[in-house]
Design a protein around this motif. Structure first.
Motif, PDB file in Angstrom:
ATOM      1  N   TRP A  63       1.424  43.703 -29.632  1.00 47.44           N
ATOM      2  CA  TRP A  63       0.349  42.896 -29.061  1.00 47.44           C
ATOM      3  C   TRP A  63       0.071  43.296 -27.622  1.00 47.44           C
ATOM      4  O   TRP A  63      -1.074  43.419 -27.205  1.00 47.44           O
ATOM      5  CB  TRP A  63       0.712  41.403 -29.108  1.00 47.44           C
ATOM      6  CG  TRP A  63       0.723  40.824 -30.483  1.00 47.44           C
ATOM      7  CD1 TRP A  63      -0.099  41.163 -31.521  1.00 47.44           C
ATOM      8  CD2 TRP A  63       1.607  39.808 -30.979  1.00 47.44           C
ATOM      9  NE1 TRP A  63       0.212  40.419 -32.632  1.00 47.44           N
ATOM     10  CE2 TRP A  63       1.244  39.568 -32.332  1.00 47.44           C
ATOM     11  CE3 TRP A  63       2.646  39.067 -30.432  1.00 47.44           C
ATOM     12  CZ2 TRP A  63       1.906  38.636 -33.127  1.00 47.44           C
ATOM     13  CZ3 TRP A  63       3.298  38.131 -31.214  1.00 47.44           C
ATOM     14  CH2 TRP A  63       2.933  37.922 -32.557  1.00 47.44           C
ATOM     15  N   GLU A  64       1.148  43.502 -26.860  1.00 48.13           N
ATOM     16  CA  GLU A  64       0.953  43.798 -25.441  1.00 48.13           C
ATOM     17  C   GLU A  64       0.257  45.143 -25.259  1.00 48.13           C
ATOM     18  O   GLU A  64      -0.566  45.316 -24.365  1.00 48.13           O
ATOM     19  CB  GLU A  64       2.295  43.722 -24.703  1.00 48.13           C
ATOM     20  CG  GLU A  64       2.700  42.258 -24.517  1.00 48.13           C
ATOM     21  CD  GLU A  64       4.073  42.044 -23.896  1.00 48.13           C
ATOM     22  OE1 GLU A  64       4.780  43.040 -23.659  1.00 48.13           O
ATOM     23  OE2 GLU A  64       4.420  40.868 -23.663  1.00 48.13           O
ATOM     24  N   GLN A  65       0.596  46.057 -26.169  1.00 50.61           N
ATOM     25  CA  GLN A  65      -0.044  47.374 -26.115  1.00 50.61           C
ATOM     26  C   GLN A  65      -1.532  47.248 -26.454  1.00 50.61           C
ATOM     27  O   GLN A  65      -2.389  47.788 -25.769  1.00 50.61           O
ATOM     28  CB  GLN A  65       0.680  48.267 -27.115  1.00 50.61           C
ATOM     29  CG  GLN A  65       0.301  49.724 -27.012  1.00 50.61           C
ATOM     30  CD  GLN A  65       0.913  50.501 -28.169  1.00 50.61           C
ATOM     31  OE1 GLN A  65       1.574  49.935 -29.063  1.00 50.61           O
ATOM     32  NE2 GLN A  65       0.690  51.795 -28.162  1.00 50.61           N
ATOM     33  N   ARG A  66      -1.792  46.482 -27.508  1.00 55.52           N
ATOM     34  CA  ARG A  66      -3.184  46.300 -27.944  1.00 55.52           C
ATOM     35  C   ARG A  66      -4.019  45.600 -26.885  1.00 55.52           C
ATOM     36  O   ARG A  66      -5.217  45.825 -26.755  1.00 55.52           O
ATOM     37  CB  ARG A  66      -3.203  45.424 -29.206  1.00 55.52           C
ATOM     38  CG  ARG A  66      -3.449  46.171 -30.471  1.00 55.52           C
ATOM     39  CD  ARG A  66      -3.489  45.192 -31.615  1.00 55.52           C
ATOM     40  NE  ARG A  66      -4.841  44.715 -31.888  1.00 55.52           N
ATOM     41  CZ  ARG A  66      -5.111  43.645 -32.652  1.00 55.52           C
ATOM     42  NH1 ARG A  66      -4.125  42.950 -33.172  1.00 55.52           N
ATOM     43  NH2 ARG A  66      -6.354  43.293 -32.870  1.00 55.52           N
ATOM     44  N   ALA A  67      -3.359  44.671 -26.148  1.00 59.98           N
ATOM     45  CA  ALA A  67      -4.093  43.809 -25.227  1.00 59.98           C
ATOM     46  C   ALA A  67      -4.356  44.470 -23.882  1.00 59.98           C
ATOM     47  O   ALA A  67      -4.976  43.855 -23.009  1.00 59.98           O
ATOM     48  CB  ALA A  67      -3.329  42.502 -25.032  1.00 59.98           C
TER      49      ALA A  67
ATOM     50  N   VAL B  82     -14.168  31.135 -30.176  1.00 63.65           N
ATOM     51  CA  VAL B  82     -13.250  30.050 -30.542  1.00 63.65           C
ATOM     52  C   VAL B  82     -11.925  30.706 -30.867  1.00 63.65           C
ATOM     53  O   VAL B  82     -11.806  31.430 -31.848  1.00 63.65           O
ATOM     54  CB  VAL B  82     -13.721  29.279 -31.785  1.00 63.65           C
ATOM     55  CG1 VAL B  82     -12.863  28.037 -31.977  1.00 63.65           C
ATOM     56  CG2 VAL B  82     -15.173  28.916 -31.677  1.00 63.65           C
ATOM     57  N   LEU B  83     -10.931  30.517 -30.032  1.00 63.68           N
ATOM     58  CA  LEU B  83      -9.612  31.064 -30.332  1.00 63.68           C
ATOM     59  C   LEU B  83      -8.900  30.096 -31.273  1.00 63.68           C
ATOM     60  O   LEU B  83      -9.127  28.893 -31.215  1.00 63.68           O
ATOM     61  CB  LEU B  83      -8.810  31.235 -29.043  1.00 63.68           C
ATOM     62  CG  LEU B  83      -9.339  32.298 -28.086  1.00 63.68           C
ATOM     63  CD1 LEU B  83      -8.407  32.440 -26.900  1.00 63.68           C
ATOM     64  CD2 LEU B  83      -9.501  33.644 -28.783  1.00 63.68           C
ATOM     65  N   PRO B  84      -8.035  30.612 -32.132  1.00 68.05           N
ATOM     66  CA  PRO B  84      -7.379  29.690 -33.072  1.00 68.05           C
ATOM     67  C   PRO B  84      -6.509  28.648 -32.352  1.00 68.05           C
ATOM     68  O   PRO B  84      -6.341  27.547 -32.847  1.00 68.05           O
ATOM     69  CB  PRO B  84      -6.552  30.611 -33.961  1.00 68.05           C
ATOM     70  CG  PRO B  84      -6.507  31.932 -33.290  1.00 68.05           C
ATOM     71  CD  PRO B  84      -7.700  32.022 -32.400  1.00 68.05           C
ATOM     72  N   PHE B  85      -5.961  28.986 -31.204  1.00 74.63           N
ATOM     73  CA  PHE B  85      -5.197  28.066 -30.356  1.00 74.63           C
ATOM     74  C   PHE B  85      -3.841  27.692 -30.945  1.00 74.63           C
ATOM     75  O   PHE B  85      -2.850  27.599 -30.249  1.00 74.63           O
ATOM     76  CB  PHE B  85      -6.004  26.805 -30.059  1.00 74.63           C
ATOM     77  CG  PHE B  85      -5.482  26.023 -28.876  1.00 74.63           C
ATOM     78  CD1 PHE B  85      -5.355  26.618 -27.633  1.00 74.63           C
ATOM     79  CD2 PHE B  85      -5.122  24.687 -29.003  1.00 74.63           C
ATOM     80  CE1 PHE B  85      -4.888  25.896 -26.538  1.00 74.63           C
ATOM     81  CE2 PHE B  85      -4.649  23.965 -27.907  1.00 74.63           C
ATOM     82  CZ  PHE B  85      -4.535  24.576 -26.679  1.00 74.63           C
ATOM     83  N   THR B  86      -3.817  27.454 -32.246  1.00 69.38           N
ATOM     84  CA  THR B  86      -2.534  27.187 -32.899  1.00 69.38           C
ATOM     85  C   THR B  86      -2.647  27.591 -34.362  1.00 69.38           C
ATOM     86  O   THR B  86      -3.721  28.003 -34.807  1.00 69.38           O
ATOM     87  CB  THR B  86      -2.120  25.713 -32.753  1.00 69.38           C
ATOM     88  OG1 THR B  86      -0.838  25.544 -33.367  1.00 69.38           O
ATOM     89  CG2 THR B  86      -3.114  24.768 -33.405  1.00 69.38           C
ATOM     90  N   VAL B  87      -1.554  27.472 -35.081  1.00 68.26           N
ATOM     91  CA  VAL B  87      -1.557  27.845 -36.497  1.00 68.26           C
ATOM     92  C   VAL B  87      -2.528  26.932 -37.247  1.00 68.26           C
ATOM     93  O   VAL B  87      -2.525  25.720 -37.049  1.00 68.26           O
ATOM     94  CB  VAL B  87      -0.127  27.736 -37.070  1.00 68.26           C
ATOM     95  CG1 VAL B  87      -0.122  28.009 -38.560  1.00 68.26           C
ATOM     96  CG2 VAL B  87       0.803  28.696 -36.343  1.00 68.26           C
TER      97      VAL B  87
ATOM     98  N   PHE C 190       2.577  34.793 -36.460  1.00 69.88           N
ATOM     99  CA  PHE C 190       2.213  36.199 -36.252  1.00 69.88           C
ATOM    100  C   PHE C 190       0.695  36.354 -36.344  1.00 69.88           C
ATOM    101  O   PHE C 190       0.069  36.996 -35.513  1.00 69.88           O
ATOM    102  CB  PHE C 190       2.927  37.089 -37.281  1.00 69.88           C
ATOM    103  CG  PHE C 190       4.412  37.158 -37.060  1.00 69.88           C
ATOM    104  CD1 PHE C 190       4.953  38.096 -36.193  1.00 69.88           C
ATOM    105  CD2 PHE C 190       5.261  36.261 -37.688  1.00 69.88           C
ATOM    106  CE1 PHE C 190       6.318  38.153 -35.968  1.00 69.88           C
ATOM    107  CE2 PHE C 190       6.631  36.304 -37.479  1.00 69.88           C
ATOM    108  CZ  PHE C 190       7.169  37.252 -36.609  1.00 69.88           C
ATOM    109  N   ALA C 191       0.133  35.712 -37.368  1.00 71.16           N
ATOM    110  CA  ALA C 191      -1.316  35.786 -37.544  1.00 71.16           C
ATOM    111  C   ALA C 191      -2.042  35.127 -36.369  1.00 71.16           C
ATOM    112  O   ALA C 191      -3.141  35.539 -35.998  1.00 71.16           O
ATOM    113  CB  ALA C 191      -1.713  35.123 -38.850  1.00 71.16           C
ATOM    114  N   LEU C 192      -1.406  34.113 -35.788  1.00 70.54           N
ATOM    115  CA  LEU C 192      -2.031  33.424 -34.654  1.00 70.54           C
ATOM    116  C   LEU C 192      -2.365  34.408 -33.537  1.00 70.54           C
ATOM    117  O   LEU C 192      -3.475  34.423 -33.006  1.00 70.54           O
ATOM    118  CB  LEU C 192      -1.096  32.320 -34.140  1.00 70.54           C
ATOM    119  CG  LEU C 192      -1.463  31.654 -32.816  1.00 70.54           C
ATOM    120  CD1 LEU C 192      -2.803  30.945 -32.904  1.00 70.54           C
ATOM    121  CD2 LEU C 192      -0.386  30.657 -32.401  1.00 70.54           C
ATOM    122  N   PHE C 193      -1.391  35.267 -33.195  1.00 71.95           N
ATOM    123  CA  PHE C 193      -1.637  36.181 -32.083  1.00 71.95           C
ATOM    124  C   PHE C 193      -2.415  37.418 -32.508  1.00 71.95           C
ATOM    125  O   PHE C 193      -3.190  37.961 -31.723  1.00 71.95           O
ATOM    126  CB  PHE C 193      -0.310  36.528 -31.387  1.00 71.95           C
ATOM    127  CG  PHE C 193       0.250  35.332 -30.669  1.00 71.95           C
ATOM    128  CD1 PHE C 193      -0.262  34.959 -29.432  1.00 71.95           C
ATOM    129  CD2 PHE C 193       1.223  34.536 -31.250  1.00 71.95           C
ATOM    130  CE1 PHE C 193       0.213  33.829 -28.786  1.00 71.95           C
ATOM    131  CE2 PHE C 193       1.697  33.406 -30.608  1.00 71.95           C
ATOM    132  CZ  PHE C 193       1.195  33.053 -29.370  1.00 71.95           C
TER     133      PHE C 193
END
Lengths: 460, 303
Positions: B187-191, B273-278, B288-291
């Motif tokens: 994730w950090e690499q992608r971000a 709209v970010l999912p914010f939570t599961v 995992f899908a959340l991030f």
């Protein structure tokens, strides 16, 4: 990790030692010594590490204890320094309420026709006035024991102890005992404070049968069943001094007794509900009140006997996806039955010249239904209809002096309110009260409710 | 005699009920979906998780509904965010449940925010500033690193409450931690392209996400935390965006889309709209899908 490094270091040390006299026994000795040294250091390091861990843990504990809100409904806003004398101060809140009211009839003559006067002062005076201000203190007294004191400051500068109770939180197996003075949990609206009501005043059955709200000095026991559907059973015993009881019993016994059951749950994510049934029994003694007799004269009546009430209540709430932020709807209703039987003493104008005692019994009913809809954030509208049914009042031998009317008091109310935040609300209410025959009392109330300090969550 | 026998029978029945083998399943009451999901990751089939809210509900504004009290009654472990996120309803639920295990301070009460560094602790407490949290910003779950910080003590707590399955929880934690580490690196690499990207937020719900990914929050649509966006404030935000443009305006699923769309249209930026939570959208079934989903949406909007 540690061991190899240590051994290596010791080995280096060992090699640096003068080795000229190294016989086999010497070597063996040195080896044992080295081994001993190694073990001692290992132990010391382990001990140190353990202490470090302990220290870290206790630091965490202190930190987390500091973060934890004082087991009150809300954490006090001011963070006290740990060492000061007021670090154990209770959470404090105050609710300010006031209104401007316009009434077409003189509120001094307000009575609910055909119903025993309950001492309720509503609808309050005309023009600008303060309503009841509320001052609350709460804190944990002891492990699991939490105390709450709520004072009602009346606009006429009188102080009343509205509630003063202690409650055991999470004692065991779903049981929650409470003792002191508290609002009884019979019905739905009874144990909610006035400032959280959806209308300016209490519904008619509350005014007529409880004089506002029923509170008692006594004990309460509630039990929540271990099931996914909410099932709560409760019982209360008290002094029975609050209307329809009174405080003249002068008895060591129990003055009031209440039993109730509440059921509740969700339907999908958008709907939730609660329904209940309650019973309340009291024994008023010489409960006095004034009534105009058949010859149009003020007479003093005293009732002694049994007063029994049954209440059925329900509330249903709807919020799209369970998110009340944008819109939500709340529908609530309660039905009251009251039966009183005993002796009634008729005393013309209290002069004792003409007194007459006889049997008395009454069966009366009342109900209300109200709906409140939040149509956009912060704005709500509501409608309420409340009505009393005079039922049957039997004066028996006193029937020559007293008459029961067949008049059914009723009211219509509409309100709109604006909520600034959970700490502030303004409300405008229109009401037509037909509580006396052939008299329409039109009323307008503009009300504010402001909360300061650490105010806890409101009940469902 | 007969009476005695009846009593005996009753006694035996009572004993049988009391001595019934306690079900090994640990009942967990999670206030918000992220901790419910984490409890499932760590507890596997040894736990039964009830999540009190959904991603479409504002965890600040929940009522102490009868259903919540009923569920809290049987819980062995209560997992909340803490930092006063649930202060408007959870204390009441705890009290009304009469459940000794989940009261504050008991081992069965776990507050996630105690294990992370809480941001935005106010230096001034005044309700003129809106819905301020004296304990700091409670929306800690938007930084994936915080999930890992909470996972370790939570696994520890599960082992303490259910020592018979301690090894099981340890193994599940080890597996989760390893997968999370790998995912985090990914994730950090992608971000990386998100670093320094200016954003507008509806509510101050994302400081942890911003701190983690280096997003730069330049405005909020709520004039004050918890207050509804006003026309005057939105106009001012729009004017400031003309000076200092943002890439997107983000919000949680439970927040109204009106203010976001108003700004997005006029400033010519994306409303996200970010999912914010599961459970924040249909793709987000676990942490995992959340991030994965959060990053995907941010990256798409930042292009």
């Amino acid at each position: 990790m540690r061991t190899p490094i240590f051994t290596a270091a010791l080995a280096v040390l060992g090699f640096a030692l003068p080795v000229q006299a190294a016989s086999d026994t010497d070597l063996a000795q040195i080896r044992t010594q080295l081994k001993q040294m190694q073990e001692t250091y290992e132990q010391r390091i382990a001990a140190l590490e353990e202490r470090l861990l302990e220290a870290e843990k206790s630091a965490n504990r202190v930190e987390s204890a500091a973060q934890r809100p004082a087991a009150s409904d809300t954490a006090p806003v001011a963070t006290a320094t740990a060492r000061s004398a007021n670090a154990f101060n209770p959470a404090i809140y105050a609710v300010l309420q006031g209104a401007y009211s316009w009434q077409s009839q003189n509120p001094d003559h307000y009575v609910i026709n055909g119903f025993v006067p309950s001492g309720d002062l509503f609808p309050g005076k005309r023009g600008f006035s303060l309503a009841e201000s509320e001052l609350g203190f709460s804190a944990t007294v002891f492990d699991k024991l939490y105390a709450n004191l709520i004072l009602a400051l009346a606009p006429d500068n009188e102080v009343e102890v509205e509630e003063a109770y202690a409650v055991f939180m999470g004692l065991a197996g779903g049981v929650t005992p409470k003792f002191g003075r508290f609002l009884s949990s019979v019905g739905y609206l009874n144990d909610q404070h006035q400032h959280s009501w959806d209308f300016y005043d209490a519904p008619l059955p509350y005014q007529a049968f409880f004089g506002g709200q029923f509170r008692s000095d006594g004990m309460q026991l509630k039990w929540v069943a271990p099931s996914d559907t909410f099932i709560e059973l409760g019982a209360e015993v008290g002094d029975g001094a609050s209307f329809p009881g009174n405080d003249r019993r002068n008895s060591n016994g129990i003055g009031s007794f209440a039993l109730y059951a509440h059921l509740g749950g969700d339907v999908g994510v958008s709907h939730s509900w609660r329904a209940g049934a309650s019973y309340l029994g009291l024994k008023p003694k010489d409960r006095e009140y004034l009534q105009i007799d058949n010859s149009g004269l003020d007479s003093l009546l005293g009732f002694s006997g049994r007063s029994q009430l049954a209440i059925a209540d329900f509330v249903w709430k709807y919020a799209p996806n369970g998110n009340p932020q944008e819109t939500h709807f709340k529908l609530q209703g309660e039905y009251f039955w009251r039966k009183e039987s005993g002796d009634l003493t008729y005393d013309l104008d209290g002069a004792l010249a003409l007194t007459s005692s006889g049997n008395y019994s009454s069966r009366q009913r009342g109900w209300y239904l109200q709906g409140v809809y939040q149509f956009m954030p912060q704005w709500r509208v509501g409608l309420r209809y409340d009505q009393l049914n005079p039922g049957r009042v039997d004066y028996e031998s006193n029937a020559i002096f007293l008459d029961s009317s067949g008049f059914a008091p009723k009211r219509y109310a509409a309100m709109i309110d604006y909520t600034m935040s959970e700490y502030g609300r303004f409300r405008l209410q229109f009401q037509q009260a037909k509580v006396r025959p052939e008299i329409d009392d039109n009323q307008v109330f503009l009300q504010y409710i402001l909360t300061m300090g650490a105010h806890g969550a409101h009940k469902y | 005699m007969k009476k005695l026998r009846l009593l005996q029978a009753l006694g035996t029945l009572l004993l049988a009920v009391v001595a019934m083998p306690a079900l090994a399943i640990l009942n967990i009451f999670a206030t918000v979906p992220e901790w419910g999901a984490l409890a499932e990751e760590l507890g596997g089939d040894q736990v039964k998780v009830y999540t009190a809210t959904t991603a479409l509900q504002d965890p600040h504004r929940i009522e102490a509904r009868p259903s919540l009290v009923a569920r809290a009654r049987g819980a062995d472990l209560l997992i909340s965010t803490g930092a006063e996120l649930e202060v408007g309803w959870l204390p009441l639920v705890q009290q009304q449940s009469g459940n000794p295990r989940i009261q504050a301070g008991e081992p069965g009460s776990f507050e996630a925010a105690q294990y992370v560094v809480v941001l935005e602790k106010p230096t001034r407490l005044d309700r003129a500033d809106g819905d301020v949290h004296p304990a700091g910003n409670p929306h800690i779950q938007t930084d994936a690193r915080n999930i890992a910080r909470v996972a370790a003590p939570l696994a520890q707590r599960l082992s303490e409450l259910d020592p018979a399955n301690a090894t099981y929880y340890r193994q599940r934690y080890a597996s989760f931690a390893a997968r999370w580490r790998a995912a985090l690196a990914h994730w950090e690499q992608r971000a990386a392209p998100l670093r320094g990207v200016p954003i507008v937020v509806h509510h101050k719900a994302f400081p942890y996400l911003e701190a983690w990914l280096g997003l730069k929050q330049i405005a909020t649509l709520e004039p004050k935390p918890g207050a509804e966006p006003t026309a005057a404030h939105l106009t001012a935000v729009l004017a400031s965006l003309r000076q200092q443009p943002a890439k997107m305006v983000i919000r949680a699923p439970y927040q109204s889309d009106r203010a976001s769309h108003w700004i997005a249209e006029r400033a010519g930026i994306n409303a996200v709209v970010l999912p914010f939570t599961v459970g924040g959208n249909e793709n987000v079934k676990d942490l995992f899908a959340l991030f994965d989903d959060t990053l995907q949406r941010l990256l798409r909007a930042a292009q």
